[in-house]
Design an enzyme around this catalytic site. Structure first.
Site, short mmCIF file in Angstrom:
data_model
loop_
_atom_site.label_atom_id
_atom_site.label_comp_id
_atom_site.label_asym_id
_atom_site.label_seq_id
_atom_site.Cartn_x
_atom_site.Cartn_y
_atom_site.Cartn_z
N SER A 61 12.41 4.00 -1.02
CA SER A 61 12.53 3.89 -2.48
C SER A 61 13.22 5.10 -3.10
CB SER A 61 11.14 3.70 -3.10
OG SER A 61 10.53 2.58 -2.51
N ARG A 75 3.08 3.63 3.97
CA ARG A 75 2.36 2.47 4.52
C ARG A 75 3.13 1.86 5.68
NH1 ARG A 75 1.14 -2.26 0.92
NH2 ARG A 75 3.25 -1.90 0.20
N ASP A 119 12.49 -0.47 -2.98
CA ASP A 119 11.26 -1.14 -3.45
C ASP A 119 11.53 -2.11 -4.59
OD1 ASP A 119 11.91 0.91 -5.19
OD2 ASP A 119 9.85 1.53 -5.55
#
Length: 920
Positions: free
Chosen positions: A606, A542, A660
């Site tokens: 992450s 994203r 994350d």
């Protein structure tokens, strides 16, 4: 020739006239389809009433649970005894069920009379007689030396509380033994068998009490696994069917199905069928042993059809419509016309000869007109019986179809009884009317052989199979059930590993890496501006634009776009991966019209990174299926900057590389200042928390706090939790991309739970406990059982039919019993994951409490991840475990709103604020 034609015409006209005369006289016995559909609806309403806990006491159709929960699956085997009490004869059987590649069922039996003085004497005499007959049978078959399980077919209404216990509600079929009603008939039989044990040496274990109707269904179910309805149309009449447990209020639990013995013979005892009962029905009822009871049965069963015909003939004769008005003594004698006479008179192919012979035996002197009329009376009476039976059966079939939520139901009805078997027209009439009343049901009618008694043996065989299977399933799932002691041990080991990872001297060999993030504070509300955020952590990537406002109108607004990361990129080269990321950024900047602006950027990455500062992160190792080469040991921020230079279209200020989990904590920290812990429970599993600088030996300085990214997924890589790892965990680990690594994550994260379930299902199938012992090609495929299926299967209130549909989508065609086991496996695997996760989190919060020297700690945990959010039970089990293992910590769980995106922007904003403060 003309005379012959004239005679034929005369006979045809005579027959038509007589039929019309009888039709007018018995108009009320002829039921239209509209009337039958109305009766069908009434019966459906009675079924619902009988199934309800509050309405059952006043229901006439008792809908008795039989505690038979499963149909035969063909794997039953062994020797069984069965006894059958309920008709004009008592029967004992030995049933041998074998599999050996081809299922077979052999039986040997012996009939015994049921004398009137026994069936209408005392209960003790009745059961002593049954036990004596069984002893005689066992001695004749040389079975007294063996301990055998026994199924007891008891064809009377009983309220059962378990499979081997049943309290007699009322006698039917001329049985009237005293002192039995209201008592457990299995106890009575056991007591009688006990008296014989000392003298004969027999040892019999009564495992199941079975109604004859249930026995019929089970016998046919052995031959046809679609059979889920049993029907008796003989001396008595009844039906049973497999009902969804969630609809049976009288029994605890909502998993699976159970056979319901409708006891439909009492339908109408409350007056609901008065509009279709005739004067003949009322007269027959008044002369019966149980006036006002079993009214539906008295309109259907073979025990009463002959008597109904006799009453009609008496009245028609007295009114001068038959036999010149002369009523014989024999015709006036109750019971003189039986069902066998009715069946014989309706053999149309034999003309009127049977009818004339039977009437002559009754001292009547019938004319041809009389014979035609009597034959038609028999037809109308038996046709009404078939019509009424069809209406009630169609109601059951329609309920089954609605329960399964299918447009068309394909099922089998197991059927037994003398009326169905012996009457020449009955079966054909019943089939035709059922198909007319239930057009959406494709029904096969399967005639039972020795249904009631062999069925009792089948129920016993199924009960034994299920008990054995239950033991083996429990044994397979036992390692997933962690005791409180085992969880405390995990908590203690996690605490030890957390502290180990913070120490300078051993940090290099620690499995829980305890990576400093250089995030030194949480949001204070003064953050503002426009920020870009990148989020890489799964199969999607994203790019976000985040606008933060401070002050009284404090808010965070986000705009984002999602891009896929193909497998060939995930497992290609590092340069290809970062070029793909930069291409996605370029598309987003173009899309938002901000390609020229040099915005501060937070990069949510992450994966385990060792950071030297907030904008420098060296990849320790890939997880979650990523395998891009030339990345491990490299600074991912530098790799991103180099890819931006290669593209040479825009420039960005990369302020922070963010995990994350840290982003999740920061997002919730923006809403709640007490949030100092972040938890991810999704594709991966991880925790971060704000640690005191004085405890972080690998960094200089003792002032303030810093967020530590624990990377706890590696907990256990040193073998410290091998004692709780199962054979299935080892299979999953060995088949993964990183064998021997991230062992704790492989027991707790969404990426692996479905695979653990698949391994358990394969093992249970190999043991013959699932899917008929056949491992399908789809079950062999790694990754077929995604964790989303666990969430769907474990959803509260999800019917087993829907579970079966999910399994069918996966190419696993299982039975209702298979669905129950699959649901249990999913529950065991996900509950263990939640408890292990809770044990790890309890170690973190207890550490924070003790570090602060607090008697009680109030702390908020920011949580994100699909497993926590979407699984129906994971979050609850996790919270309960933390509360149990850390009782002095008041932990609030706050669901994060886009931790990896919004969190990255907030970390960037906090870093900019702290940088500005430092510069000033």
């Amino acid at each position: 020739m003309f005379a012959v034609h004239l005679l034929a015409f005369y006979f045809t006209k005579l027959k038509e006239d007589q039929i019309k005369k009888v039709d007018r006289y018995l108009y009320h016995l002829r039921l239209s389809d509209d009337t039958l559909l109305d009766i069908m609806a009434r019966f459906q309403a009675e079924m619902v009433k009988g199934l309800g806990r509050d309405t059952n006491p006043t229901a006439v159709v008792k809908m008795l649970p039989s505690f038979v929960r499963s149909l035969p699956d063909g794997s039953e085997k062994g020797d069984f005894l069965a006894v059958d009490l309920g008709g004009s004869q008592f029967r004992a059987l030995q049933v041998k069920v074998s599999q050996d590649g081809k299922q077979s069922c052999q039986l040997e039996s012996k009939y015994y009379p049921t004398p009137k003085e026994v069936i209408q004497g005392s209960g003790a005499e009745l059961f002593d007689y049954v036990a004596g007959c069984l002893v005689d049978f066992m001695e004749s078959k040389n079975l007294t030396y063996k301990k055998l399980p026994l199924g007891f077919t008891f064809s009377f209404p009983c309220r059962q509380t378990k499979l081997e216990e049943g309290v007699l509600l009322s006698w039917t079929k001329h049985f009237k033994a005293r002192g039995v009603q209201g008592t457990d008939v299995v106890s009575s039989l056991r007591k009688a068998l006990g008296k014989h044990k000392a003298s004969s040496g027999i040892d019999v274990d009564v495992l199941a009490l079975v109604n004859d109707t249930v026995g019929t269904m089970m016998t046919c179910g052995y031959e046809d696994q679609r059979c889920e309805v049993g029907l008796i149309i003989g001396t008595g009449t009844n039906a049973c069917y497999m009902e969804e447990m969630r609809h049976i209020d009288l029994v605890e639990g909502d998993e699976g199905r159970m056979c319901i013995n409708t006891e439909w013979g009492a339908f109408g005892d409350d007056g609901s069928l008065e509009d279709i009962r005739t004067e003949f029905d009322r007269e027959l009822d008044q002369g019966s042993l149980n006036p006002g009871k079993q009214l539906f049965e008295k309109m259907i069963s073979s025990l009463h059809l002959g008597e109904l015909v006799r009453l009609i003939l008496v009245k028609m004769t007295r009114e001068g419509l038959l036999f010149n008005g002369k009523v014989s003594t024999a015709l006036c004698t109750k019971g003189k016309i039986e069902m066998k006479h009715v069946a014989a008179m309706e053999k149309y192919k034999e003309g009127l000869s049977n009818t004339k012979e039977i009437l002559t035996e009754l001292n009547l002197f019938p004319s041809e007109e009389d014979c035609i009329a009597v034959q038609h009376v028999c037809t109308i009476v038996s046709f009404r019986s078939a019509n009424l039976c069809a209406a009630a059966l169609a109601a059951i079939l329609t309920r089954l179809r609605e329960n399964k939520k299918v447009l068309r139901l394909r099922t089998t009805v197991g059927i037994d009884g003398t009326l169905y078997k012996a009457h020449p027209q009955y079966a054909k009439r019943l089939h035709k009317v059922v198909r007319r009343l239930a057009p959406s049901c494709d029904v096969r009618f399967l005639l039972s052989t020795s249904g009631s008694t062999r069925g009792a043996a089948m129920v016993t065989a199924v009960a034994r199979r299920l008990a054995e299977q239950r033991q083996r399933v429990d044994a397979a799932l036992a390692p997933f059930l962690l005791s409180p002691g085992a969880l405390r041990e995990v908590q203690g080991k996690m605490r030890k590993e957390l502290e180990y990872g913070l120490r300078r001297d051993v940090q290099g060999t620690a499995t829980v890496k305890m990576l400093p993030t250089y995030v030194r504070g949480t949001p204070d509300g003064t953050e503002k501006g426009k920020f870009l955020a990148l989020d890489l952590g799964g199969t999607n990537f994203r790019v976000l634009l985040v606008k933060i406002r401070s002050g009284r109108r404090r808010s965070v607004r986000m705009y984002n776009k999602i891009f896929a990361i193909p497998l060939e990129i995930m497992q290609g080269t590092g340069e290809e991966l970062f070029d793909h990321i930069v291409q996605c950024i370029a598309e987003f900047l173009e899309y938002m019209g901000i390609k020229g602006a040099r915005l501060p950027l937070g990069f949510t990455f992450s994966f385990p990174c060792r950071q030297a500062s907030i904008d420098k992160g060296t990849l320790v190792g890939w997880t979650k299926g990523f395998k891009a080469t030339d990345c491990e040991g490299e600074d991912v921020v530098d790799m991103l900057r180099e890819a931006i230079k290669r593209r040479n279209e825009f420039d960005l200020d990369i302020v922070a590389v963010v995990n994350d989990t840290v982003g999740t904590m920061m997002t919730c920290g923006y809403e709640d200042p007490k949030c100092e812990i972040g938890l991810i429970a999704g594709t991966g599993s991880n925790v971060c928390y704000m640690e005191d600088m004085k405890n972080i030996e690998i960094l200089e300085g003792n002032e303030g706090k810093m967020c530590i990214n624990t990377e706890w997924g590696g907990f256990g890589d040193n073998g410290c939790i091998d004692n709780i790892r199962t054979e299935y965990d080892r299979e999953v680990d060995e088949g993964s991309l990183n064998p021997g690594k991230q062992r704790y994550e492989k027991m707790t994260s969404g990426m692996y739970l479905g695979e653990i379930v698949r391994q358990v299902l394969i093992d249970l199938t190999r043991q013959g406990l699932l899917f008929r012992g056949q491992i399908s090609e789809s079950l062999r495929k790694r990754g077929i059982f995604e964790t989303k299926f666990l969430s769907q299967i474990e959803s509260d209130g999800l019917a087993l039919l829907q579970v079966r549909r999910i399994l069918q989508q996966l190419g696993l065609d299982g039975t209702c019993d298979d669905s129950i086991v699959v649901k249990e496996v999913c529950g065991a695997v996900s509950a263990r994951a939640a408890r292990l996760c809770g044990a790890g989190l309890a170690a973190v919060v207890e550490k924070r409490r003790e570090d602060q020297g607090a008697e009680r700690l109030e702390v908020t945990v920011g949580v994100d991840g699909t497993l926590y959010k979407l699984h129906p039970h994971f979050s609850r089990v996790l919270r309960e475990t933390v509360k149990e293992l850390a009782p002095r910590c008041d932990v609030t769980f706050m669901l994060s709103e886009d931790g990896s995106g919004k969190g990255a922007a907030l970390i960037t904003a906090v870093a900019k604020r702290l940088r500005s403060v430092g510069e000033n």
